[in-house]
Design a protein around this motif. Structure first.
Motif, short mmCIF file in Angstrom:
data_model
loop_
_atom_site.label_atom_id
_atom_site.label_comp_id
_atom_site.label_asym_id
_atom_site.label_seq_id
_atom_site.Cartn_x
_atom_site.Cartn_y
_atom_site.Cartn_z
N ARG A 13 24.33 95.37 44.57
CA ARG A 13 24.63 95.56 46.00
C ARG A 13 23.49 95.12 46.90
O ARG A 13 23.54 95.35 48.08
N LEU A 14 22.44 94.54 46.35
CA LEU A 14 21.32 94.10 47.16
C LEU A 14 21.78 92.98 48.08
O LEU A 14 22.60 92.15 47.69
N ARG A 15 21.27 92.97 49.29
CA ARG A 15 21.64 91.91 50.23
C ARG A 15 21.31 90.55 49.63
O ARG A 15 20.33 90.40 48.90
N ARG A 19 18.10 89.50 47.34
CA ARG A 19 18.32 89.09 45.95
C ARG A 19 17.67 87.74 45.70
O ARG A 19 17.04 87.53 44.67
N ASP A 94 19.12 94.61 41.75
CA ASP A 94 20.17 94.92 42.73
C ASP A 94 20.36 96.41 42.93
O ASP A 94 21.22 96.82 43.71
N GLU A 95 19.61 97.22 42.23
CA GLU A 95 19.81 98.67 42.25
C GLU A 95 18.63 99.37 42.91
O GLU A 95 17.50 98.92 42.84
N TYR A 97 16.26 101.30 45.89
CA TYR A 97 15.72 100.94 47.20
C TYR A 97 14.43 100.15 47.13
O TYR A 97 14.08 99.44 48.07
N ALA A 100 14.12 96.38 48.14
CA ALA A 100 14.14 96.07 49.57
C ALA A 100 12.72 95.90 50.11
O ALA A 100 12.51 95.21 51.11
N ARG A 118 23.04 99.80 55.35
CA ARG A 118 22.46 98.98 54.29
C ARG A 118 22.06 99.82 53.09
O ARG A 118 22.13 99.38 51.95
N PHE A 119 21.63 101.04 53.32
CA PHE A 119 21.11 101.87 52.24
C PHE A 119 22.11 102.89 51.72
O PHE A 119 22.04 103.29 50.56
N SER A 121 25.17 102.42 51.02
CA SER A 121 26.10 101.81 50.07
C SER A 121 25.44 101.45 48.74
O SER A 121 26.06 100.87 47.88
N ASN A 122 24.18 101.84 48.55
CA ASN A 122 23.48 101.55 47.31
C ASN A 122 24.09 102.34 46.16
O ASN A 122 24.41 103.52 46.33
#
Length: 187
Positions: A13-15, A19, A94-95, A97, A100, A118-119, A121-122
């Motif tokens: 789910r990383l932007r 990524r 991708d997992e 925080y 980021a 943004r956070f 939905s992690n």
């Protein structure tokens, strides 16, 4: 069959831009991490440091995280609570925080991850129940390249007024660990 220390599988789910940065610089970070002797092996001294941070923060989990091709918690703490899931020592980029922070110029404290789309939905929100996060970047002193983080996460949201204290606490622990983490390893 999985071990209790295997990471919980979480969907990416990383932007997209985060990524790409994570992937583009992974080779460089791995080389720097090797230079400093920060292998993927867990270290009892860093487990103790993570435990001290976790207890000071009153947090569910605390980590000293090296970020190369994946995140590896070379220091890991889980509070002694039966309601907390066991977590492994690795997570995909991708997992969570901490990745980021690869693209940020500042450290990050989130009193309640639900406040920022943004956070919230992690995947760790649903899988582990994370509600609060504070992370401080471990950077190469020569050029500021982010090599990892010192962080804590909690299953309870904090008050917004606590963000400065959360950020100060992780920075204090990060700063105390820097000499231990960023001394070039003997060849």
């Amino acid at each position: 069959m999985t071990s209790p220390l295997d990471p919980i599988p979480l969907p990416p789910r990383l932007r997209a831009e985060d990524r790409q940065v994570a992937a583009d610089r992974a080779d460089i970070r791995e080389g720097r991490l090797a230079h400093f002797g920060l292998t993927s092996a867990s270290r009892p001294d860093l487990d103790e440091a993570a435990a001290a941070l976790g207890r000071a923060a009153g947090a569910a989990y605390a980590m000293v995280n090296r970020i190369g091709y994946q995140q590896t918690f070379i220091g890991l703490y889980r509070a002694d609570r039966p309601d907390l899931p066991l977590v492994g020592r690795t997570m995909h980029l991708d997992e969570g925080y901490c990745p980021a922070l690869l693209t940020r110029t500042k450290d990050l404290a989130l009193h309640d991850v639900y406040v920022a789309a943004r956070f919230r939905s992690n995947p760790v929100v649903d899988q582990i129940g994370i509600r609060a996060y504070a992370g401080a970047r471990i950077t190469d002193p020569t050029d500021g390249l982010v090599l990892g983080t010192v962080c804590f996460v909690d299953t309870d949201a904090r008050h917004e007024a606590d963000e400065d204290a959360m950020a100060s606490l992780v920075k204090e622990y990060r700063d105390a660990l820097i000499p231990l983490l960023l001394s070039p390893s003997p060849r």
